[in-house]
Every structure is written in structure tokens, then in C-alpha cells.
Scaffold this motif. Structure first.
Motif, PDB file in Angstrom:
ATOM      1  N   VAL A 287      17.856  34.379  35.287  1.00 42.96           N
ATOM      2  CA  VAL A 287      16.357  33.802  34.922  1.00 42.96           C
ATOM      3  C   VAL A 287      15.937  34.857  33.796  1.00 42.96           C
ATOM      4  O   VAL A 287      15.432  34.205  33.141  1.00 42.96           O
ATOM      5  N   LEU A 288      15.839  36.051  34.076  1.00 42.74           N
ATOM      6  CA  LEU A 288      15.319  37.005  32.848  1.00 42.74           C
ATOM      7  C   LEU A 288      16.214  36.497  31.772  1.00 42.74           C
ATOM      8  O   LEU A 288      15.668  36.511  30.582  1.00 42.74           O
ATOM      9  N   GLY A 289      17.394  36.572  31.768  1.00 42.44           N
ATOM     10  CA  GLY A 289      18.454  36.468  30.451  1.00 42.44           C
ATOM     11  C   GLY A 289      18.065  35.268  29.817  1.00 42.44           C
ATOM     12  O   GLY A 289      17.887  35.216  28.614  1.00 42.44           O
ATOM     13  N   PHE A 290      18.362  34.085  30.545  1.00 46.90           N
ATOM     14  CA  PHE A 290      18.114  32.979  29.934  1.00 46.90           C
ATOM     15  C   PHE A 290      16.716  32.467  29.392  1.00 46.90           C
ATOM     16  O   PHE A 290      16.254  31.859  28.501  1.00 46.90           O
ATOM     17  N   SER A 291      15.762  33.177  30.191  1.00 43.47           N
ATOM     18  CA  SER A 291      14.174  33.165  29.641  1.00 43.47           C
ATOM     19  C   SER A 291      14.163  33.801  28.278  1.00 43.47           C
ATOM     20  O   SER A 291      13.407  33.302  27.402  1.00 43.47           O
ATOM     21  N   ALA A 292      14.647  34.853  28.293  1.00 45.03           N
ATOM     22  CA  ALA A 292      14.827  35.812  26.813  1.00 45.03           C
ATOM     23  C   ALA A 292      15.442  35.138  25.964  1.00 45.03           C
ATOM     24  O   ALA A 292      15.133  34.981  24.676  1.00 45.03           O
ATOM     25  N   ILE A 293      16.663  34.239  26.166  1.00 46.26           N
ATOM     26  CA  ILE A 293      17.332  33.464  25.207  1.00 46.26           C
ATOM     27  C   ILE A 293      16.417  32.337  24.647  1.00 46.26           C
ATOM     28  O   ILE A 293      16.409  32.009  23.247  1.00 46.26           O
ATOM     29  N   ALA A 294      15.644  31.753  25.447  1.00 45.77           N
ATOM     30  CA  ALA A 294      14.933  30.580  25.363  1.00 45.77           C
ATOM     31  C   ALA A 294      13.887  30.958  24.346  1.00 45.77           C
ATOM     32  O   ALA A 294      13.615  30.202  23.393  1.00 45.77           O
ATOM     33  N   ILE A 295      13.311  32.172  24.630  1.00 50.69           N
ATOM     34  CA  ILE A 295      12.056  32.766  23.920  1.00 50.69           C
ATOM     35  C   ILE A 295      12.398  33.135  22.391  1.00 50.69           C
ATOM     36  O   ILE A 295      11.598  32.763  21.544  1.00 50.69           O
ATOM     37  N   MET A 296      13.613  33.998  22.636  1.00 57.12           N
ATOM     38  CA  MET A 296      13.847  34.564  21.129  1.00 57.12           C
ATOM     39  C   MET A 296      14.963  33.644  20.090  1.00 57.12           C
ATOM     40  O   MET A 296      14.827  33.823  19.019  1.00 57.12           O
ATOM     41  N   LEU A 297      15.557  32.884  20.699  1.00 56.72           N
ATOM     42  CA  LEU A 297      16.378  31.756  19.986  1.00 56.72           C
ATOM     43  C   LEU A 297      16.178  30.583  20.030  1.00 56.72           C
ATOM     44  O   LEU A 297      16.748  29.937  19.441  1.00 56.72           O
ATOM     45  N   ARG A 298      15.302  30.266  21.215  1.00 61.10           N
ATOM     46  CA  ARG A 298      14.630  28.994  21.276  1.00 61.10           C
ATOM     47  C   ARG A 298      15.842  27.772  21.467  1.00 61.10           C
ATOM     48  O   ARG A 298      15.890  26.717  21.106  1.00 61.10           O
ATOM     49  N   THR A 299      16.795  28.346  22.306  1.00 61.09           N
ATOM     50  CA  THR A 299      17.675  27.478  22.699  1.00 61.09           C
ATOM     51  C   THR A 299      18.658  28.400  24.161  1.00 61.09           C
ATOM     52  O   THR A 299      18.214  29.530  24.444  1.00 61.09           O
ATOM     53  N   VAL A 300      19.061  27.610  25.200  1.00 59.66           N
ATOM     54  CA  VAL A 300      19.687  28.141  26.172  1.00 59.66           C
ATOM     55  C   VAL A 300      21.143  27.826  26.220  1.00 59.66           C
ATOM     56  O   VAL A 300      21.948  28.016  26.981  1.00 59.66           O
ATOM     57  N   HIS A 301      21.825  27.248  24.810  1.00 63.24           N
ATOM     58  CA  HIS A 301      23.204  27.207  24.960  1.00 63.24           C
ATOM     59  C   HIS A 301      23.896  28.376  24.200  1.00 63.24           C
ATOM     60  O   HIS A 301      23.831  28.801  23.429  1.00 63.24           O
ATOM     61  N   VAL A 302      24.442  28.941  25.317  1.00 64.39           N
ATOM     62  CA  VAL A 302      25.074  30.153  25.361  1.00 64.39           C
ATOM     63  C   VAL A 302      26.155  30.361  24.251  1.00 64.39           C
ATOM     64  O   VAL A 302      26.632  31.054  23.720  1.00 64.39           O
ATOM     65  N   ARG A 303      27.117  29.358  24.795  1.00 63.52           N
ATOM     66  CA  ARG A 303      28.187  29.224  24.135  1.00 63.52           C
ATOM     67  C   ARG A 303      28.130  28.946  22.629  1.00 63.52           C
ATOM     68  O   ARG A 303      28.726  29.315  21.472  1.00 63.52           O
ATOM     69  N   ARG A 304      27.071  28.159  22.306  1.00 64.10           N
ATOM     70  CA  ARG A 304      26.814  27.999  20.777  1.00 64.10           C
ATOM     71  C   ARG A 304      26.336  29.281  20.248  1.00 64.10           C
ATOM     72  O   ARG A 304      26.809  29.503  18.779  1.00 64.10           O
TER      73      ARG A 304
END
Length: 324
Positions: A287-304
């Protein structure tokens, strides 16, 4: 498949026991887990400040980068989250470079290595961990393979170490700036006082928060939470990440903990505790990690993002001036 089967069996034991979980200690354990992450972020921030003296290193950016990596490491093996951690920090911190950021992660693990080694030796002296003859019968693939094939494991470890050394040597010859940037990450080690007051102190506090969190997780699952029990869990968590073939060491933790806590609780209770603690911490990390990714990278596609990070590193290397 042994890892998956062990984790599934442990998950069933957990869900059978979930109705009896004490929720108050569980909430305290979760808060301590988040606190531990915050303390570790502060230590990494101070390492980055020493490595990038001309740049602002806001806590928010460091926190987002760090928990993004932790979140990805929780669901992907082989510590792929470290790539995401460095990738985000590189694009958010001025004058940051991949060699410097990578070396700061090495500095961040130095104190952890010392503490984990001391705890491991202490646990062995107390018989909290299985001896070598017992390892192949009690562990999942991660460690039983190593014990059953020690020569092959040693050979593979030497090959891996050789490749790392060769890679560093190649990069040092090819790129003049590489060594300078790499050294920047170790800048805080030149000031012993700063290292102990600005890094070790925060990391020691994070270890305390981690131990307290384990204590309350044990309480939540009605297992006697003595000092030796907490140490056993700390050690098992550490060794399960040495060979990260499964996300979060799933399977290995359950197998070793059943042995380590054999005189403290029943196997089903230990399995319920182990999987419960792992599922909860993974959920919080994700939850914390993907929220950070969504905010900072504006995506949740980790592999990408992993592919983008590798491509970014390759581009940086190809455009760097050759050494003279």
C-alpha cells in the motif's frame, strides 16, 4: 514448488486462526512497522545528504523512493525493488547518479550486517536455528538446495562475486567519472562521528522498533514473546532474505520458524503467526510502496518502471565519455 506449497499450507493455518487474533497488539505492531520504515528513511536521507552536498534532499522524496522499493521487494524476488528505489531517487534529486545512489544503499546496509551477524551467532549458540544436518529436511528450496549441494552453491556464489567484481572493474575502466560518483555514496563514512550520530543512531532505533513490532505480532497471535523468541524471529527474517528466490522469503520463514519456536508454541500456531505477520507487513509495504509509485511516477506498472530504469542506466552508460 516446495516454497509455494509450504506457504499455502501456512496460509491455511493462518486463516484458521485469524478469528482469535488480538487486534489491539496487531495495530500497535503495524504502527511500529511503519515507524521502523520512517527511521530507516531518515538514515538513508543523511547518507544521501553527505553524498549530494550541493543538492536538497527532502525527506518526502527519500521516503517515497524508499517505500516504493520496499513495496516492490515485497512482491517480486531478487530485490527488484532496489532498482525502483534508485530510479525514483535519480530523477527526483539534483546531481544524483546511479553509481552514487547504488553505493549509498551499500552504506545503508553496513550496520544491519553487523547487527544481523551478531544476532545470528547468538541464535546459533542457543540452538534456536537448525544445525547443518537438519537443514535439508526442514527448509524450502532456497536453503535446502544450498545445503544439499554445497560445492555447487559455493561455485555459483564465486561466479556471481566474480561477475560483480568484473563489472565494477569494467565500468571503472570505461567511464572515468564512475569511480568518483561511486565514492560520493560513501562520503559519510569519512566522518565517523557523523556516521554514528546521523546513520547508526537512526538504524539502531529502527532495529528497536522492529523488535518491538515482532513482540506485538507475537502477542497478537498468542505466542509467548520472550527475548529469545523475538531474537529468533529477527534472525529468521534476516536469513530468509539472503537468498531472495521468493518474494519476502515466503516458505523459508515458515519452515525455519517452526524449528526455532518448536518449544514455544505448536507448529500450527507458529505457522499462523509467521504467515499473519508476513501478510500484514507485505500488505502495508505494498500500500505504501504503490501509493508512492503512483504519486511520484504517476503509474503503478512496476515492470514497466523496471524496464525503464534498466534502459535509463544503459543510456547513461552509452552517452558517458570514455576514460582517457
Amino acid at each position: 514448488m516446495d516454497d509455494v506449497r509450504a506457504f499455502i499450507n501456512a496460509s491455511e493455518a493462518f486463516f484458521d486462526a485469524v478469528a482469535s487474533v488480538a487486534w489491539a497488539p496487531l495495530v500497535v505492531a503495524i504502527l511500529l512497522h511503519v515507524t521502523r520504515l520512517g527511521l530507516r528513511v531518515r538514515a538513508w536521507q543523511n547518507i544521501l545528504r553527505a553524498a549530494l552536498p550541493a543538492s536538497r534532499v527532502p525527506y518526502g522524496i527519500v521516503f517515497g523512493s524508499y517505500v516504493a522499493g520496499v513495496g516492490v521487494n515485497s512482491i517480486l524476488p531478487a530485490r527488484g525493488g532496489d532498482v525502483v528505489k534508485v530510479y525514483i531517487a535519480k530523477h527526483r534529486l539534483a546531481e544524483a547518479s546511479y553509481p552514487a545512489l547504488a553505493s549509498t544503499l551499500v552504506v545503508e546496509t553496513l550496520f544491519d550486517f553487523v547487527v544481523a551477524s551478531v544476532l545470528f551467532i547468538y541464535a546459533l549458540s542457543l540452538g534456536l536455528l537448525p544445525g547443518v544436518p537438519d537443514l535439508p529436511h526442514g527448509l524450502a528450496f532456497d536453503w535446502s538446495f544450498v545445503v544439499r549441494h554445497p560445492r555447487l552453491a559455493l561455485f555459483l556464489a564465486c561466479v556471481l562475486l566474480g561477475l560483480v567484481i568484473a563489472g565494477i572493474a569494467w565500468a571503472s575502466r570505461r567511464v572515468t567519472e564512475f569511480r568518483e560518483k561511486l565514492v560520493h555514496g560513501f562520503a559519510i563514512l569519512r566522518d565517523t562521528r557523523a556516521y554514528f550520530t546521523e546513520v547508526v543512531s537512526w538504524q539502531a532505533a529502527s532495529w528497536l522498533a522492529r523488535a518491538l513490532g515482532i513482540f506485538f505480532f507475537l502477542q497478537a497471535f498468542h505466542i509467548e514473546a520472550g527475548v529469545q523468541t523475538v531474537i529468533a524471529v529477527l534472525v529468521v527474517q534476516g536469513i530468509s532474505t539472503v537468498l531472495p528466490f521468493t518474494p519476502g522469503g515466503a516458505g523459508t520463514q515458515q519452515a525455519v520458524l517452526v524449528f526455532a519456536l518448536r518449544g514455544t508454541a505448536t507448529a500450527s500456531a507458529v505457522l499462523a503467526f509467521s504467515v499473519g505477520m508476513q501478510l500484514v507487513t507485505v500488505a502495508v509495504n505494498v500500500v505504501l510502496g504503490f501509493s508512492a509509485i503512483a504519486i511520484m511516477l504517476r503509474t503503478v506498472h512496476v515492470r514497466r518502471q523496471l524496464f525503464a530504469a534498466r534502459k535509463d542506466v544503459a543510456t547513461a552508460e552509452s552517452t558517458a565519455p570514455p576514460s582517457r
